[in-house]
Design a protein around this motif. Structure first.
Motif, short mmCIF file in Angstrom:
data_model
loop_
_atom_site.label_atom_id
_atom_site.label_comp_id
_atom_site.label_asym_id
_atom_site.label_seq_id
_atom_site.Cartn_x
_atom_site.Cartn_y
_atom_site.Cartn_z
N ILE A 79 -11.36 -15.67 11.86
CA ILE A 79 -10.65 -14.64 12.62
C ILE A 79 -9.22 -14.50 12.08
O ILE A 79 -8.52 -15.50 11.87
CB ILE A 79 -10.64 -14.98 14.12
CG1 ILE A 79 -12.08 -14.97 14.64
CG2 ILE A 79 -9.77 -13.99 14.90
CD1 ILE A 79 -12.25 -15.46 16.06
N TYR A 84 1.05 -13.02 17.64
CA TYR A 84 1.74 -14.22 18.15
C TYR A 84 2.99 -13.81 18.94
O TYR A 84 3.55 -12.72 18.72
CB TYR A 84 2.08 -15.17 16.99
CG TYR A 84 0.84 -15.93 16.54
CD1 TYR A 84 0.66 -17.27 16.86
CD2 TYR A 84 -0.19 -15.29 15.86
CE1 TYR A 84 -0.49 -17.97 16.50
CE2 TYR A 84 -1.35 -15.98 15.50
CZ TYR A 84 -1.49 -17.31 15.82
OH TYR A 84 -2.64 -17.99 15.47
N MET A 276 -12.64 -12.84 22.22
CA MET A 276 -12.19 -14.21 22.46
C MET A 276 -11.77 -14.35 23.92
O MET A 276 -11.11 -13.45 24.46
CB MET A 276 -10.96 -14.54 21.59
CG MET A 276 -11.15 -14.22 20.13
SD MET A 276 -9.72 -14.70 19.14
CE MET A 276 -9.78 -16.47 19.32
N TYR A 283 -15.55 -17.83 21.98
CA TYR A 283 -15.30 -16.60 21.25
C TYR A 283 -16.48 -16.32 20.36
O TYR A 283 -17.26 -17.22 20.01
CB TYR A 283 -13.99 -16.68 20.45
CG TYR A 283 -14.00 -17.70 19.34
CD1 TYR A 283 -14.46 -17.38 18.07
CD2 TYR A 283 -13.55 -19.00 19.55
CE1 TYR A 283 -14.49 -18.32 17.05
CE2 TYR A 283 -13.57 -19.95 18.55
CZ TYR A 283 -14.04 -19.60 17.30
OH TYR A 283 -14.08 -20.52 16.31
N THR A 366 -5.94 -24.87 15.10
CA THR A 366 -7.19 -24.09 15.11
C THR A 366 -7.01 -22.72 14.45
O THR A 366 -7.96 -21.95 14.41
CB THR A 366 -7.64 -23.86 16.57
OG1 THR A 366 -6.60 -23.16 17.27
CG2 THR A 366 -7.92 -25.17 17.27
N GLY A 413 -5.64 -18.84 19.47
CA GLY A 413 -6.89 -18.19 19.90
C GLY A 413 -7.75 -19.12 20.72
O GLY A 413 -8.40 -18.71 21.67
N VAL A 414 -7.77 -20.39 20.35
CA VAL A 414 -8.58 -21.35 21.08
C VAL A 414 -7.68 -22.53 21.44
O VAL A 414 -6.72 -22.83 20.73
CB VAL A 414 -9.79 -21.83 20.25
CG1 VAL A 414 -10.70 -20.66 19.92
CG2 VAL A 414 -9.36 -22.49 18.98
O1 PYC Z 1 -6.73 -18.56 15.66
O2 PYC Z 1 -7.76 -16.70 16.15
C1 PYC Z 1 -7.75 -17.91 15.95
C2 PYC Z 1 -9.00 -18.66 16.04
C3 PYC Z 1 -10.18 -18.17 16.42
C4 PYC Z 1 -11.06 -19.19 16.36
C5 PYC Z 1 -10.42 -20.29 15.94
N1 PYC Z 1 -9.14 -19.94 15.74
#
Ligand code: PYC
Ligand code: FAD
Length: 416
Positions: A79, A84, A276, A283, A366, A413-414
């Protein structure tokens, strides 16, 4: 159409790769380089590429203990977004987004960047307030974003359960239309081929086992293939960053956790965007092959096993089925884990270290895949000039002393 007998099929399957041109050389390590990059994932390869292309520094080795792009770069769910909250992070991720937008042309390699949009769902009033704040901040920074209500979300994803009957009904979402997904392997391979073509040595199956440090300055690395000298060393080793820092005699404020993902059996095209939810914790997107690509938050414990626990898999799939009851009978094909290095403020470290000449680029947690072009670009400048690139400067390790943290837990995101 050409038809093959059973024998012909076997013969062609066996000989298929015979005359393929190698995409990069397999060089013998030199005794000395101007710059050594430890870690041949997306960030390390992008750094080497921009060192050569932008700064004309080509006497560079990328040292990778396994194969190129076989770490988190191969294990992530691809993704890409730049929504941000804080100015510092927005500048970094939007810098990356702009590079993504020209990357296939720049590398002459199709990285399959697909700007299909990303929805971050809100399920509570507080979620919606946070979304509104973040989208406002994004727009002030020139980053595209919209706040959608539940009807707006349903219009984009008709198969999402937006009814009031859901355990956590969807109240709305942030929507970044320029966000999307890319092909992870192609990103590593595209940077690798381009860096190699400018003279960068890509040393696979070469493990850094220690650093040559004298009088507080780095002079090179020890590897399983012998010592290699360099006055500038950039470490870009994701989940192994803490291990490398320990070899160099200092500690980084990082924890390494497993992060898992799953893919389903392939389906006909049914989901043309990325959805998500940090609240129900799952997600999903659909790959060009048709698989559903699924993930959630980190496993709560620290460790270096590239696996993860069943509890997380169970919760993730519960969340997906809750959002998309239509997926309840889809079978999962594969599950895997990577090791992500997380910082206390959920922002990366791009920084000089207590050892002169040694720099770290890590702590992407992540969310570092999306940052590969931008991170490589600013890290290369930092290494070339021995001075933080202005976009990288706020991500120095000094922030953990000064308190100037860049808290992006809300935009991660996570959860991590
Ligand atoms: O940062 O968008 C993100 C993301 C999605 C899944 C893992 N990280
Ligand atoms: P890596 O690709 O891990 O490369 C580091 C390399 O260093 C490895 O190849 C490793 O073998 C090498 N190495 C380590 N130690 C040594 C040593 N001693 N000597 C030589 N080499 C060494 N980010 C997003 O933006 N979007 C997403 O959707 C997303 N989803 C994710 C899903 C999962 C399941 C995971 C695990 C991560 C996800 N991420 C995502 C995060 C993203 O994958 C990482 O932040 C990013 O790939 C880090 O890239 P890297 O080049 O720093 O690390």
């Amino acid at each position: 159409m050409k038809r093959y007998s059973g024998f012909g099929l076997v013969k062609h399957a066996m000989s298929h790769h015979e005359n393929w041109e190698r995409q990069w050389r397999n060089p013998t390590p030199k005794k000395q380089y101007d710059v050594i990059i430890v870690g041949g994932g997306g960030h390390g390869l992008a750094t080497a590429y921009y060192l050569a292309k932008v700064h004309g520094i080509t006497n560079v080795a990328v040292i990778e203990k396994g194969w190129l792009g076989g770490g988190n770069t191969a294990r992530n769910t691809t993704i890409v977004r730049s929504n941000y909250l804080w100015d510092e992070a927005a500048a970094l991720f939007e810098h990356s987004m702009k590079l993504w937008e020209g990357l296939s042309q720049d590398l002459n390699y199709n990285v399959m960047f697909s700007q299909r949009g990303v929805l971050n769902l809100g399920h509570t009033l507080q979620d919606m307030r946070d979304i509104q704040r973040r989208v406002n901040a994004n727009r002030l920074n020139g980053i595209d974003g919209e706040v959608l209500d539940a009807k707006g979300v349903q219009d984009i994803v008709p198969i999402l359960d937006c009814s009031k009957n859901a355990r956590y009904p969807v109240m709305g979402a942030s929507w970044q239309p320029r966000a999307g997904v890319a092909r992870h392997d192609a990103v590593a391979w595209g940077y690798a081929r381009a860096a190699d073509s400018m003279g960068v040595d890509l040393l696979q199956n070469t493990e850094v086992t220690g650093f040559k440090i004298r009088d507080g300055r780095v002079h090179g690395v020890h590897t399983n293939r012998g010592d290699i000298e360099a006055k500038t060393v950039g470490c870009v080793a994701a989940g192994n960053s803490g291990v490398l820092a320990k070899m160099a005699g200092f500690k980084l404020p990082l924890e390494s956790h497993p992060l898992q993902a799953l893919v389903s059996e392939p389906l006909k095209p049914i989901l043309d965007t990325v959805v998500m939810s940090n609240h129900v914790h799952g997600y999903v997107s659909q790959s060009d092959k048709g698989d559903l690509v699924i993930g959630a938050g980190i496993d709560g414990y620290v460790g270096y096993g590239q696996r993860g626990s069943y509890t997380t898999i169970e919760h993730t799939l519960q969340a997906i089925v809750e959002m998309f009851p239509i997926f309840s009978r889809v079978r999962m094909n594969r599950q895997w884990g990577g090791i992500v290095d997380t910082c206390p403020d959920a922002s990366p470290i791009i920084s000089a270290t207590p050892v002169k000449g040694m720099f770290f680029n890590c702590g992407w947690g992540t969310g570092g895949f999306k940052a590969i072009p931008g991170s490589g670009h600013v890290f290369a400048a930092t290494l070339a000039k021995n001075e933080a690139h202005p976009i990288a400067a706020p991500f120095s390790i000094d922030r953990f002393n000064s308190g100037a943290l860049v808290d992006e837990h809300g935009a991660a995101g996570v959860a991590h």
